[in-house]
Write a protein that holds these residues in place. Structure first.
Motif, PDB file in Angstrom:
ATOM      1  N   GLN A 157      -7.610 -10.692 -13.923  1.00 37.81           N
ATOM      2  CA  GLN A 157      -7.122 -11.632 -12.931  1.00 37.81           C
ATOM      3  C   GLN A 157      -7.545 -11.105 -11.559  1.00 37.81           C
ATOM      4  N   LYS A 189     -13.424 -21.526  -9.002  1.00 36.27           N
ATOM      5  CA  LYS A 189     -12.864 -22.495  -9.942  1.00 36.27           C
ATOM      6  C   LYS A 189     -12.530 -21.883 -11.299  1.00 36.27           C
ATOM      7  N   PRO A 191     -10.413 -19.936 -13.986  1.00 35.51           N
ATOM      8  CA  PRO A 191      -8.949 -19.885 -14.107  1.00 35.51           C
ATOM      9  C   PRO A 191      -8.355 -18.525 -13.781  1.00 35.51           C
ATOM     10  N   ASN A 192      -9.144 -17.481 -13.840  1.00 36.97           N
ATOM     11  CA  ASN A 192      -8.634 -16.133 -13.567  1.00 36.97           C
ATOM     12  C   ASN A 192      -8.897 -15.671 -12.142  1.00 36.97           C
TER      13      ASN A 192
END
Length: 272
Positions: A157, A189, A191-192
């Motif tokens: 992340q 863009k 997700p992480n």
């Protein structure tokens, strides 16, 4: 590559040379016969076997084909990795190792776009000053390899904050910057990944002191990496990490939201 008068002391070059000699003898080939079979000059093949010249990737592949092995491409890659690592600034090799293990990263950049977000052409421009073309290519390729962490099955992340000057500063010309900003839009863009831009007009906000990266791990203490002109430093000192964490929160507090930052990137791309 120019041959040396004396055998190299580089362990990776010597390992390639010793392995070549062992395979040649086992195959019952003289040095001249080996050169003829491969299509290289006897001088070059002898220099490589004597650890006086660096084998090219093509030469390693030809040896693999001749002897029915994969050993030579691996040995040649070891040579290239060792040469590239020798070009890296002090402290950076340790950081790259930790970066590959991190489960969460807080990144702040004030001068240039972070290496794991760079395009190849942008990386070459950043690395070009004071280096030979071959060195620039090696370092840029190594930087591209680092980016594999973004696409692995369980990527880290990442929360990244860039000063707006990083986006406004034209590195390498218009086309290189357009491609680089498009790459940032693509990464933002994921997700992480959460990306923020500190907008113009913030003045002397906490980030003006310089870039840093905080690394968090599932199986170990947090670490922080700070960069300097001649190299970087990575530490797990709790007080140091805690101070940079507070600093990052303050920087993020003056940055635009992720949605507004994405709009900023689109506008910067269109303005080029």
């Amino acid at each position: 590559m120019t041959a040396q008068s004396e055998p190299s002391k580089d362990p990776a070059i010597r390992a390639f040379a010793i392995t070549l000699g062992a395979f040649r003898v086992k195959a019952g080939l003289g040095k001249k016969e080996l050169a003829e079979k491969l299509g290289y000059t006897p001088a070059y093949t002898s220099q490589v076997e004597a650890a006086k010249n660096v084998p090219s990737p093509r030469f390693a592949e030809d040896l693999n084909t001749l002897f029915g092995t994969e050993a030579f491409t691996e040995l040649q890659q070891n040579i290239m990795d060792a040469r590239t690592n020798g070009l890296l600034p002090p402290g950076f090799i340790d950081y790259v190792d930790q970066e590959s293990r991190a489960s969460l990263m807080y990144i702040f950049e004030f001068g240039v776009i972070k290496g794991i977000f760079q395009t190849y052409d942008y990386a070459c421009e950043v690395l070009r000053s004071g280096r030979a073309a071959e060195e620039v290519e090696q370092l840029a390729s190594k930087r591209m390899e680092r980016q594999k962490i973004l696409a692995r099955d369980e990527p880290p992340q990442i929360v990244a904050v860039f000063d707006e000057g990083v986006i406004r500063r034209t590195v390498g010309g218009r086309e290189i910057m357009r491609d680089q900003i498009a790459r940032l839009v693509e990464i933002s863009k994921m997700p992480n990944v959460t990306m923020h831009i500190v907008p113009p007009g913030k003045g002397a906000y906490p980030g003006v002191m310089g870039a840093f990266t905080i690394l968090r791990f599932d199986d170990g203490p947090d670490m922080v990496y700070t960069e300097g002109y001649l190299g970087g430093s990575i530490t797990g000192n709790a007080a140091n990490v805690r101070g940079h964490t507070v600093h990052f929160d303050l920087i993020r507090g003056v940055a635009m939201s992720a949605d507004d930052s994405l709009e900023f990137l689109h506008a910067a791309w269109e303005g080029l």
